[in-house]
Enzyme design. Structure first.
Site, PDB file in Angstrom:
ATOM      1  N   GLU A   1      -6.629   5.915  15.619  1.00 44.85           N
ATOM      2  CA  GLU A   1      -6.128   4.536  15.678  1.00 44.85           C
ATOM      3  C   GLU A   1      -5.237   4.358  16.883  1.00 44.85           C
ATOM      4  O   GLU A   1      -4.382   5.205  17.158  1.00 44.85           O
ATOM      5  CB  GLU A   1      -5.224   4.245  14.469  1.00 44.85           C
ATOM      6  CG  GLU A   1      -5.897   3.978  13.177  1.00 44.85           C
ATOM      7  CD  GLU A   1      -4.839   3.654  12.103  1.00 44.85           C
ATOM      8  OE1 GLU A   1      -3.776   3.116  12.422  1.00 44.85           O
ATOM      9  OE2 GLU A   1      -5.105   3.976  10.938  1.00 44.85           O
TER      10      GLU A   1
ATOM     11  N   ASN B   1      -5.198   7.894   4.180  1.00 46.47           N
ATOM     12  CA  ASN B   1      -4.825   7.289   5.459  1.00 46.47           C
ATOM     13  C   ASN B   1      -3.367   7.586   5.742  1.00 46.47           C
ATOM     14  O   ASN B   1      -2.500   7.305   4.909  1.00 46.47           O
ATOM     15  CB  ASN B   1      -5.031   5.769   5.415  1.00 46.47           C
ATOM     16  CG  ASN B   1      -4.840   5.141   6.783  1.00 46.47           C
ATOM     17  OD1 ASN B   1      -5.625   5.388   7.691  1.00 46.47           O
ATOM     18  ND2 ASN B   1      -3.792   4.354   6.938  1.00 46.47           N
ATOM     19  N   GLU B   2      -3.111   8.195   6.877  1.00 44.75           N
ATOM     20  CA  GLU B   2      -1.731   8.469   7.309  1.00 44.75           C
ATOM     21  C   GLU B   2      -0.846   8.924   6.146  1.00 44.75           C
ATOM     22  O   GLU B   2       0.096   8.218   5.738  1.00 44.75           O
ATOM     23  CB  GLU B   2      -1.114   7.238   7.967  1.00 44.75           C
ATOM     24  CG  GLU B   2      -1.708   6.917   9.315  1.00 44.75           C
ATOM     25  CD  GLU B   2      -0.990   5.782  10.026  1.00 44.75           C
ATOM     26  OE1 GLU B   2      -0.244   5.033   9.376  1.00 44.75           O
ATOM     27  OE2 GLU B   2      -1.189   5.643  11.241  1.00 44.75           O
TER      28      GLU B   2
ATOM     29  N   ARG C   1       0.855  -1.187   0.000  1.00 45.96           N
ATOM     30  CA  ARG C   1       0.000   0.000   0.000  1.00 45.96           C
ATOM     31  C   ARG C   1       0.886   1.231   0.000  1.00 45.96           C
ATOM     32  O   ARG C   1       2.095   1.132   0.226  1.00 45.96           O
ATOM     33  CB  ARG C   1      -0.904   0.011   1.230  1.00 45.96           C
ATOM     34  CG  ARG C   1      -0.136   0.196   2.526  1.00 45.96           C
ATOM     35  CD  ARG C   1      -1.046   0.399   3.723  1.00 45.96           C
ATOM     36  NE  ARG C   1      -0.259   0.399   4.954  1.00 45.96           N
ATOM     37  CZ  ARG C   1      -0.777   0.372   6.161  1.00 45.96           C
ATOM     38  NH1 ARG C   1      -2.081   0.343   6.328  1.00 45.96           N
ATOM     39  NH2 ARG C   1       0.003   0.381   7.224  1.00 45.96           N
TER      40      ARG C   1
ATOM     41  N   CYS D   1       3.908   7.850  -6.181  1.00 47.89           N
ATOM     42  CA  CYS D   1       4.649   9.107  -6.164  1.00 47.89           C
ATOM     43  C   CYS D   1       3.673  10.248  -5.844  1.00 47.89           C
ATOM     44  O   CYS D   1       2.701  10.445  -6.573  1.00 47.89           O
ATOM     45  CB  CYS D   1       5.292   9.310  -7.533  1.00 47.89           C
ATOM     46  SG  CYS D   1       5.774  11.016  -7.835  1.00 47.89           S
TER      47      CYS D   1
HETATM   48  C1  GAL Z   1      -1.259   2.388  10.897  1.00 50.79           C
HETATM   49  C2  GAL Z   1      -2.180   2.273   9.667  1.00 50.79           C
HETATM   50  C3  GAL Z   1      -3.200   1.170   9.824  1.00 50.79           C
HETATM   51  C4  GAL Z   1      -2.541  -0.065  10.327  1.00 50.79           C
HETATM   52  C5  GAL Z   1      -1.857   0.229  11.636  1.00 50.79           C
HETATM   53  C6  GAL Z   1      -1.217  -0.973  12.281  1.00 50.79           C
HETATM   54  O1  GAL Z   1      -0.061   3.011  10.569  1.00 50.79           O
HETATM   55  O2  GAL Z   1      -2.845   3.477   9.447  1.00 50.79           O
HETATM   56  O3  GAL Z   1      -3.816   0.958   8.571  1.00 50.79           O
HETATM   57  O4  GAL Z   1      -1.624  -0.510   9.394  1.00 50.79           O
HETATM   58  O5  GAL Z   1      -0.854   1.179  11.414  1.00 50.79           O
HETATM   59  O6  GAL Z   1      -0.609  -0.652  13.506  1.00 50.79           O
END
Ligand code: GAL
Length: 677
Positions: A319, A161-162, A123, A127
Site C-alpha cells: 500500500e 490487514n496491518e 475496524r 482484543c
Molecule cells: C492503511 C490501511 C488501509 C487504509 C490506508 C489509508 O493503514 O491498511 O486499509 O486505511 O491505511 O492510508
C-alpha cells in the site's frame, strides 16, 4: 513460544506468483454496484494492473450471520478478475469483525490502558487474546481457504490487514491472563521474573502469578521491564494470530504463499518485525508520506532498505497513496512527477510489486477523502494519467524482478532497543529511536551509499562498516557480535547511550556505554543531556545538541571535543583501533553537516564507496541481476544532471540505447539504466 527477544528464526520464502513487477491495489468492489465492476476491470487492463488485493474488509457481507456464508459476490469478483487476466491476492477479512460478532461477544472488544472498553463501529477493534475472536477468525479463514484453494485467480493470501495498526494493545482481564502465560514461558518461575523486573524497587515484588497485570494506568511511573515485556508480549500475541490463520490457509492450500502487510515506518512501532518476517512467504509493506516531511524521498529509501533487509531480498509494496491520505491534520497532494518517483524509488530499494490503497476512491465511509488509483474525478484526471503511465513503466522494468541489492554498510535496527529507549523516565525524552536512525541514515543516503539494516545478532561478515546509532538495549550475545565484528577487522560506529542496559533493561554497571566500553576504549561516568534548543561547540567547528557525557579515554583517542559548556575539553567523538578493526563512539549528536563529514570520513577509511557519484539531489540505487546491473537514477533536484554509466547500457523506461557512457536525468525524472556485465 519464543522469549520475545530471541534472534529471528531462519527464513522460509516462496515466490510471489504474479509475472514481472506486480501492479495494483486494494480492490473493494463490494462498496460499489455490480455495474461498476465491468468498468473497473476494463480500466485495470488499461493501466496495466496485474494483481489486486480483494476481500480485506468484507467479513460482514461474507458471513451475514454466524457460520452462514455467502460467497456468491466473491465468486463473481474472482471470476471477473480471472477472466481479465488479473491475479488476486485474496485477503482474510479478519481485521474488521462484523457487528453481530460483538453483540454476541462483547468481551472481545478491547480495553484501553485506562480501563475503558471500546466499541465496535470502526475496524480493528478487537482484543488480540480473545478466544472468541480467534475462533471466528480461523473459521472464516478456513472457509475461504477451502473454497478458493484451487481458484485460478488466487496467487497469494493477504492475511488480515496491518496487524496491530489500531489494536496493538489490549489491557482486559483475558489479555492479562495471556500475558501471565507468556511470562511463565519466558521466566519459568516468579523468583526469576522478580529479579528480571527488579521488583524489590517500590515494593513491587510478586508472590503469586495472578498478581501480575498489564501495565495499566498507574499514579506514577510503572516498572520499565514490566512495560518492555508487555511490548514483547503484544507483538507475539498478534504474531500468534497471524501464524494460526496462515496455518489454516496452508493446510487448505499448501501451494499458495501467504503475506501480511507490515508498516515499518512512521510512528508505528508495535511489532518486532524481525520475529515476524521469517513467518511470511512474501514480505510486504505499506508506506505513506508524511505531509510535513520536506524530504520524504529519504523516508521512502529508509523504509525500503529496512523492508528489503527484513525480507532478505525482494519484497512487495502493498500500500501507498497516489495522492493525499486522509488521516493527517492536513493531507498534502503529490507534486508533478512525485507519484512516479515514489513508486520507482520503492522498486529501486527492492520492491518487486507496487500497490496502492486503493483502486477506486470511496464515495462513502471513513476513507472517502483518501486518494486512489481511480479518483473521484474519474479518468480525466492527472492521477489517472500518472497511474496509466506508471503501469507502462513497471512493465518496462519486468526484468528487474528478483534482482538483489548489494551493500557493504549495515545499520543495526532493533525493536527491543527502540521500545526500551522510549520508555518513560529516561535521561532525556527528546532522544527518539527513529530520529537517531534517520539522522545517521540521511548522510549515507545523500552520498549514495547502499545500506542494509541488520538485527544485532546478524552475520556481519559481508559488511565493512556497521553503524549502531541507538542501541540503548543490547544483550550479551549481540554486544559480542558487534564488538567481534570490529575486532575481526570491521569498522563499528556506536551512538551515544548505546549498550546502556541489558535484555532485562538493567543498567550495565561500571560506566557507560556499558556493553561497548572496552571496544570503544572509553568510559563515561556521568551523562549531561542537553535542554531543547541548547547546543555546544565542537573542536572541528561544528555544534552538538541533545546529548553530552563526561567521556574518559581508556585507549581511545579524541577526534573532536567540546569547546563550550561544562564539558569543555571532554571528548565528544572518539576513535579506537580495536583488534584488527576500529570502533568509533559518537558521544553526542553533531549538527547534520558535521555528522555528514564525520560519517564520510569513517566510511572512506573503511573503504566504502557510493553506488555511483552523482550531482547533488540525484539518488542512485543499484539492483544486481544475473547478467546485468540496474541503476536507478532519481533526480529530486531542480537541475538536469549528467551521470556516468557503463558503455554497454540501455535505458529501460524509454528503451533507448545510451551513447558515450553518460546519461542525462532531467529534474523530477527517473531513469533506469541496464548495464550489462
Ligand atoms: C492503511 C490501511 C488501509 C487504509 C490506508 C489509508 O493503514 O491498511 O486499509 O486505511 O491505511 O492510508
Amino acid at each position: 513460544m519464543g522469549r520475545g527477544d530471541d534472534p529471528p528464526p531462519a527464513r522460509r520464502r516462496r515466490p510471489m506468483i504474479a509475472e514481472g513487477i506486480a501492479y495494483g491495489g486494494d480492490y473493494n468492489p463490494e462498496q460499489w454496484p455490480e455495474e461498476v465492476w465491468a468498468e473497473d476491470v476494463r480500466l485495470m487492463r488499461e493501466a496495466g494492473v496485474n494483481m489486486v488485493s480483494v476481500n480485506i474488509f468484507a467479513w460482514a457481507l461474507l458471513e451475514p450471520r454466524e457460520g452462514e456464508y455467502d460467497f456468491s459476490r466473491l465468486d463473481r469478483i474472482l471470476a471477473l478478475l480471472h477472466e481479465h487476466g488479473i491475479a488476486a491476492d485474496l485477503a482474510t477479512p479478519t481485521a474488521a469483525p462484523p457487528a453481530w460478532f460483538f453483540r454476541k461477544h462483547p468481551e472481545a472488544l478491547p480495553v484501553d490502558k485506562d480501563g475503558r472498553r471500546l466499541s465496535y463501529g470502526s475496524r480493528q477493534t478487537f482484543c488480540p487474546s480473545s478466544p472468541a475472536y480467534r475462533e471466528a477468525a480461523l473459521r472464516i479463514a478456513r472457509a475461504l481457504g477451502e473454497r478458493y484453494a484451487d481458484h485460478p485467480a488466487v496467487v497469494m493470501w493477504h492475511v488480515h490487514n496491518e496487524y496491530g495498526c489500531h489494536n496493538a494493545e489490549c489491557y482486559c482481564d483475558v489479555s492479562a491472563e495471556a500475558f501471565r502465560v507468556w511470562l511463565r514461558s519466558r521466566y519459568g518461575d516468579l523468583e526469576t521474573l522478580n529479579h528480571a523486573w527488579g521488583t524489590t524497587f517500590w515494593s513491587q515484588w510478586y508472590y503469586d502469578w495472578d498478581e501480575i497485570i498489564p501495565p495499566r494506568a498507574t499514579g506514577a511511573v510503572p516498572n520499565p521491564t514490566h512495560q518492555l515485556d508487555w511490548r514483547r508480549f503484544c507483538s507475539d500475541e498478534l504474531l500468534a494470530l497471524y501464524r494460526a490463520e496462515r496455518e489454516v490457509l496452508r493446510e487448505a492450500a499448501p501451494s499458495v504463499p501467504a503475506t501480511t502487510n507490515f508498516m515499518v515506518m512512521f510512528a508505528f512501532d508495535a511489532l518486532d518485525y524481525w520475529r515476524w518476517a521469517p513467518e511470511l512467504d512474501v514480505v510486504s509493506n505499506d508506506h505513506y508520506l508524511r505531509s510535513t516531511d520536506p524530504e520524504s524521498q529519504i523516508d521512502i529509501a529508509l523504509s525500503g532498505d529496512l523492508v528489503r533487509s527484513l525480507a532478505g531480498g525482494p519484497w512487495l509494496l502493498m500500500e501507498h497513496s497516489t495522492g493525499a491520505v486522509n488521516w493527517q491534520p492536513v493531507n498534502r497532494a503529490k507534486t508533478a512527477g512525485e507519484l512516479r518517483r515514489n513508486a520507482l524509488a520503492h522498486v529501486a530499494r527492492g520492491a518487486d510489486g507496487i500497490a496502492y490503497f486503493q483502486w477506486r476512491a470511496a464515495k462513502a465511509g471513513a476513507e472517502q477523502w483518501h486518494s486512489a488509483m481511480l479518483p473521484h474525478a474519474g479518468t480525466d484526471s492527472q492521477i489517472w494519467r500518472d497511474v496509466v503511465a506508471l503501469g507502462a513503466d513497471l512493465k518496462a522494468l519486468a526484468q528487474v524482478r528478483g534482482s538483489t541489492s548489494p551493500a557493504s554498510v549495515a545499520v543495526v535496527w532493533d525493536w527491543n532497543a527502540r521500545w526500551a529507549l522510549e520508555l518513560p523516565s529516561q535521561p532525556s525524552e527528546a532522544v527518539r529511536y527513529l530520529d537517531m536512525v534517520r539522522a545517521w541514515y540521511e548522510p549515507l543516503w545523500r552520498s549514495g551509499v547502499a545500506v542494509d539494516f541488520v538485527h544485532p545478532t546478524a552475520d556481519l561478515s559481508a559488511y565493512r562498516l556497521v553503524l549502531a546509532p541507538a542501541l540503548y538495549l543490547v544483550d550479551d550475545p549481540s554486544a559480542a557480535n558487534l564488538t567481534g565484528f570490529a575486532s575481526a577487522g570491521g569498522t563499528l560506529v556506536v551512538g551515544f547511550h548505546s549498550g546502556a542496559v541489558d535484555a532485562s533493561c538493567h543498567v550495565r554497571l561500571g560506566g557507560y556505554p556499558g556493553a561497548f566500553r572496552e571496544a570503544l576504549g572509553v568510559r563515561t561516568d556521568e551523562l549531561f543531556p542537553l535542554l531543547p534548543g541548547e547546543s555546544l561547540g565542537l573542536s572541528d567547528g561544528g555544534t552538538a545538541s541533545l546529548w553530552s557525557e563526561r567521556v574518559h579515554l581508556e585507549g581511545g583517542e579524541a577526534v573532536t571535543s567540546y569547546t563550550s559548556g561544562p564539558l569543555t575539553g571532554v571528548p565528544a567523538v572518539t576513535r579506537h583501533p580495536y583488534g584488527e578493526g576500529v570502533a568509533w563512539y559518537l558521544a553526542t549528536h553533531p549538527d547534520p553537516d558535521t555528522l555528514a563529514a564525520l560519517l564520510d570520513r569513517i566510511r572512506t577509511e573503511a573503504g566504502v564507496e557510493p553506488v555511483r557519484r552523482t550531482p547533488e539531489g540525484v539518488e542512485a540505487v543499484l539492483r544486481r541481476g544475473e547478467d546485468a546491473d540496474y541503476l536507478f537514477l532519481i533526480n529530486h533536484g531542480e537541475r538536469a544532471a549528467e551521470v556516468h554509466v557503463a558503455s554497454r547500457a540501455t535505458e529501460l523506461l524509454s528503451g533507448r540505447g545510451i551513447d558515450g557512457g553518460r546519461v542525462t536525468v532531467t529534474p523530477g525524472d527517473v531513469v533506469v539504466v541496464r548495464e550489462s556485465r
